[in-house]
Write an enzyme that holds these catalytic residues in place. Structure first.
Site, PDB file in Angstrom:
ATOM      1  CG  HIS A   1       4.665  -0.555  -0.513  1.00 38.19           C
ATOM      2  ND1 HIS A   1       5.216  -1.812  -0.650  1.00 38.19           N
ATOM      3  CD2 HIS A   1       3.995  -0.303  -1.670  1.00 38.19           C
ATOM      4  CE1 HIS A   1       4.895  -2.299  -1.837  1.00 38.19           C
ATOM      5  NE2 HIS A   1       4.165  -1.395  -2.477  1.00 38.19           N
TER       6      HIS A   1
ATOM      7  CG  HIS B   1      -0.359  -3.531  -3.771  1.00 40.52           C
ATOM      8  ND1 HIS B   1       0.275  -3.480  -2.546  1.00 40.52           N
ATOM      9  CD2 HIS B   1       0.547  -3.077  -4.681  1.00 40.52           C
ATOM     10  CE1 HIS B   1       1.509  -3.040  -2.708  1.00 40.52           C
ATOM     11  NE2 HIS B   1       1.695  -2.787  -3.997  1.00 40.52           N
TER      12      HIS B   1
ATOM     13  CG  ASP C   1       1.558   0.653  -5.285  1.00 40.36           C
ATOM     14  OD1 ASP C   1       2.178   0.532  -4.218  1.00 40.36           O
ATOM     15  OD2 ASP C   1       1.648  -0.162  -6.223  1.00 40.36           O
TER      16      ASP C   1
ATOM     17  CG  HIS D   1       4.503   3.402  -9.210  1.00 37.95           C
ATOM     18  ND1 HIS D   1       3.906   3.699  -8.007  1.00 37.95           N
ATOM     19  CD2 HIS D   1       4.882   2.105  -9.133  1.00 37.95           C
ATOM     20  CE1 HIS D   1       3.932   2.618  -7.237  1.00 37.95           C
ATOM     21  NE2 HIS D   1       4.505   1.645  -7.903  1.00 37.95           N
TER      22      HIS D   1
END
Length: 294
Positions: A75, A232, A236, A259
């Site tokens: 973030h 969101h 990321d 991720h």
């Protein structure tokens, strides 16, 4: 176009998402060509933000080595990217960055407080020259050459609240602050007990996480955007790509990314020297690229 750093040092405090303890964070200016550097003050250990220093991507992006680690950096990295900051030192007194409200808007506010200044060195960007893709079944992340960088992201969850969502984000600081920075991290109520049994998400609450049950959102204030979940994921992804060390000038496309896939993508890019070019934004070259820094 010049490299950027902070005008002054700024400090903040927030709760760690996984350990649930207060964490002090300090953002400090750095000289040109230093990059983004994390520093654990409790360990006296520095970690350069780069794919080679990533040691875990299970629940967040984690930097580390045999001395220790720093978790949940994405973030903050996302906000740093949006502000076009090339050189900054991030000092933490614990093993994770504070979660703040689950988005990056608090970090944007810290950067606004610090201010941004030019350094006497040209800004450099990474221009994608050919497609690079990483797949895991039907999930994928991809970078392709472009003249106007965008993120095209689709998520699909077997959940009535989220379902399938898509969002197309065109790079600019203004667009990021208005449409991405306030999008919060999310999780499922059914997973909370399992995570806490592993000493994870101990700091998670309705103050910093969208909590989703089978057919409802538990947060009394509801969503900030109707498609806050996919926004969101874009937040990321921007943070994860920032580990490449430059603003990436290419189209990023993802279906059900993560991720982990983002990390594999950064490694694939760096592995193929023909896949990218590092362009120095001198006066003769900056016009074609300056739109993304508006």
């Amino acid at each position: 176009m010049k490299q950027l750093t902070l005008v002054k040092t700024v400090k903040g405090v927030g709760i760690g998402l996984h350990k649930g303890e207060p964490i002090e964070i300090t953002l400090e200016p750095l000289e040109a060509n230093s990059g983004i550097v994390f520093f654990r003050s409790d360990l006296n250990a520095s970690y350069k933000a780069s794919p080679e220093n990533v040691i875990n991507t299970q629940m967040a992006t984690v930097l580390g080595d045999d001395r220790g680690f720093i978790s949940t950096i994405e973030h903050l990295m996302s906000a740093i990217n949006a502000y076009g900051i090339d050189n900054v030192r991030i000092v933490l007194n614990a093993n994770e960055a504070p979660v703040m409200d689950g988005s990056s808007i608090s970090f944007c506010m810290m950067l606004d407080e610090a201010g941004v200044k030019e350094l006497d060195a040209p800004k450099k960007i990474m221009v994608i020259k050919k497609p690079i893709e990483v797949r895991d079944g039907n999930k994928f992340v991809r970078l392709t050459p472009t003249k106007e960088p965008r993120i095209n992201y689709t998520i699909k969850f077997d959940n009535a609240v989220i379902g399938e969502q898509s969002y197309n984000f065109e790079f600019s600081k203004k667009n990021y602050i208005e449409n991405i920075a306030r999008a919060r991290t999310f999780g499922f109520l059914k997973d909370v007990q399992a995570l806490r049994s592993m000493n994870l998400a101990l700091g998670g609450s309705l103050e910093n996480t969208i909590v989703v049950d089978e057919n409802r959102i538990l947060n009394p204030e509801g969503l900030r955007f109707k498609d806050e979940f996919v926004r969101h994921k874009i937040l990321d992804a921007i943070g994860d790509l920032t580990l490449l060390g430059y603003r990436v000038f290419g189209d990023y496309t993802s279906y059900a990314g993560s991720h982990h896939l983002n990390h594999l993508l950064t490694k694939e890019v760096l592995k193929d020297k023909d896949a990218y070019e590092i362009v120095s934004l001198e006066k003769t070259t900056q016009k074609a690229y300056e739109k993304v820094f508006a």
